[in-house]
Design a protein around this motif. Structure first.
Motif, PDB file in Angstrom:
ATOM      1  N   LEU A 144       1.778   6.953  -6.816  1.00  0.00           N
ATOM      2  CA  LEU A 144       0.715   7.870  -7.204  1.00  0.00           C
ATOM      3  C   LEU A 144       0.982   9.286  -6.688  1.00  0.00           C
ATOM      4  O   LEU A 144       0.723  10.277  -7.393  1.00  0.00           O
TER       5      LEU A 144
ATOM      6  N   LEU B 217       2.417   1.778  -3.423  1.00  0.00           N
ATOM      7  CA  LEU B 217       1.455   2.300  -4.397  1.00  0.00           C
ATOM      8  C   LEU B 217       1.145   3.772  -4.147  1.00  0.00           C
ATOM      9  O   LEU B 217       1.090   4.580  -5.087  1.00  0.00           O
ATOM     10  N   VAL B 218       0.956   4.118  -2.882  1.00  0.00           N
ATOM     11  CA  VAL B 218       0.694   5.523  -2.539  1.00  0.00           C
ATOM     12  C   VAL B 218       1.891   6.390  -2.927  1.00  0.00           C
ATOM     13  O   VAL B 218       1.727   7.514  -3.416  1.00  0.00           O
TER      14      VAL B 218
ATOM     15  N   SER C 187      -5.099   3.310   6.337  1.00  0.00           N
ATOM     16  CA  SER C 187      -4.531   3.953   5.151  1.00  0.00           C
ATOM     17  C   SER C 187      -5.248   5.254   4.823  1.00  0.00           C
ATOM     18  O   SER C 187      -4.749   6.066   4.036  1.00  0.00           O
TER      19      SER C 187
ATOM     20  N   VAL D 235      -6.249   8.775  -1.676  1.00  0.00           N
ATOM     21  CA  VAL D 235      -5.290   7.882  -2.325  1.00  0.00           C
ATOM     22  C   VAL D 235      -4.955   6.705  -1.411  1.00  0.00           C
ATOM     23  O   VAL D 235      -4.765   5.579  -1.878  1.00  0.00           O
TER      24      VAL D 235
ATOM     25  N   PHE E   9      -7.534  -1.549  -3.236  1.00  0.00           N
ATOM     26  CA  PHE E   9      -7.004  -2.340  -4.343  1.00  0.00           C
ATOM     27  C   PHE E   9      -6.194  -3.534  -3.825  1.00  0.00           C
ATOM     28  O   PHE E   9      -6.349  -4.660  -4.306  1.00  0.00           O
TER      29      PHE E   9
ATOM     30  N   CYS F 100      -5.732   2.867  -2.661  1.00  0.00           N
ATOM     31  CA  CYS F 100      -4.631   1.896  -2.769  1.00  0.00           C
ATOM     32  C   CYS F 100      -4.858   0.715  -1.836  1.00  0.00           C
ATOM     33  O   CYS F 100      -4.626  -0.441  -2.217  1.00  0.00           O
TER      34      CYS F 100
ATOM     35  N   VAL G  33       0.841  -1.205   0.000  1.00  0.00           N
ATOM     36  CA  VAL G  33       0.000   0.000   0.000  1.00  0.00           C
ATOM     37  C   VAL G  33       0.874   1.252   0.000  1.00  0.00           C
ATOM     38  O   VAL G  33       0.644   2.192  -0.776  1.00  0.00           O
TER      39      VAL G  33
END
Length: 294
Positions: free
Chosen positions: A78, A74-75, A249, A223, A230, A227, A71
């Motif tokens: 992005l 990914l954050v 998150s 975000v 996902f 994430c 996570v």
């Protein structure tokens, strides 16, 4: 459902407000040793007691650690692209967007919403984020990184110790567990009051940066939630583990980002504003997620 959510979050908000009031009117929370006490003793005790009490399997702990790391990765990607689009320097703006306040806000929220089991998962997630603070956060803002900083981090040490004890199937004596339980019970209220105290001492001097701070404050919880959602879809987490990961998150910008920006001469006023604005946005997002999915 909304009544249950309000009942769970109200004590958290009241303790933050109490810390804010005490920070404005008294010096009760000004002693820096109080923060060190929570970070180096209270939070590690909370982590060990929570993990060992629910007998979390080492495989479950590793799953949570890996999922949290994904996570954060990914954050990071992005957020990096978002900052490049806005033409903002990643050195000072990337860490606040990536690392949420999973410590003195995320853990109490997880406890309020999911109980002791959820809190045990939350402290593992928070420990991973702590590592990110002292790697990504310090590394980016200072321009240098020293691995020894992690070895001095109490929650990280407790996480390793908990993993070793679980893997060896070792149970701690009842008096020691009771002691850690007592430390755990005072840790959450102090963490929340310290958060309120930190907010009370933030200074914002440039109102012209409000629009940009509002955009970044909205981006942080959204975000994080996207994430985490996902990752939960594709990673073998239990329903509770996934829910806690999504909620944590979604937490706001961490106060430690303000402290690091102050130390390394970053945009202190703007990060302070991001903390203030992202807090209600984060709690509203958690409320929406709770209403829709949980």
């Amino acid at each position: 459902m909304l009544t249950a959510l309000a009942g769970a979050l109200t004590p958290i908000l009241l303790l933050i407000c109490l810390g804010f009031f005490l920070g404005k009117k008294t010096n009760y929370l000004e002693n820096p040793s109080l923060g060190a006490l929570v970070s180096n003793l209270g939070l590690p005790a909370l982590l060990l007691h929570s993990v060992l009490s629910m007998q979390m399997q080492i495989f479950s702990m590793l799953k949570i650690i890996v999922a949290t790391t994904i996570v954060l990765a990914l954050v990071s990607l992005l957020s990096y692209g978002f900052l490049k689009l806005l033409k903002l320097p990643t050195r000072f703006y990337l860490p606040p967007l990536v690392n949420p306040n999973t410590g003195n806000l995320g853990i109490p929220v997880a406890y309020a919403l999911f109980g002791a089991e959820g809190m045990a998962i939350a402290v593992v997630i928070s420990s991973v984020v702590q590592i990110s603070h002292f790697t990504l956060g310090v590394g980016f803002m200072s321009g240098a990184y020293h691995p020894k900083q992690i070895l001095k981090n109490g929650p990280v040490i407790a996480l390793v110790a908990g993993g070793v004890l679980l893997s060896l199937n070792v149970s701690l004596p009842a008096p020691l567990m009771n002691t850690m339980n007592m430390l755990s019970q005072i840790t959450l209220p102090i963490m929340l009051m310290l958060l309120g105290n930190s907010i009370s001492s933030l200074t914002i001097k440039e109102s012209s940066k409000i629009n940009r701070a509002m955009l970044l404050s909205l981006f942080r919880p959204l975000v994080g939630a996207l994430c985490a959602s996902f990752v939960v879809m594709w990673f073998p987490l239990s329903q509770l583990e996934g829910a806690v990961l999504i909620v944590l998150s979604t937490m706001p910008v961490a106060v430690i980002s303000y402290m690091l920006a102050t130390k390394f001469k970053g945009p202190v006023d703007e990060i302070a504003l991001m903390i203030l604005l992202s807090l209600p946005m984060s709690l509203c997002t958690v409320g929406l997620l709770w209403w829709l999915y949980i």
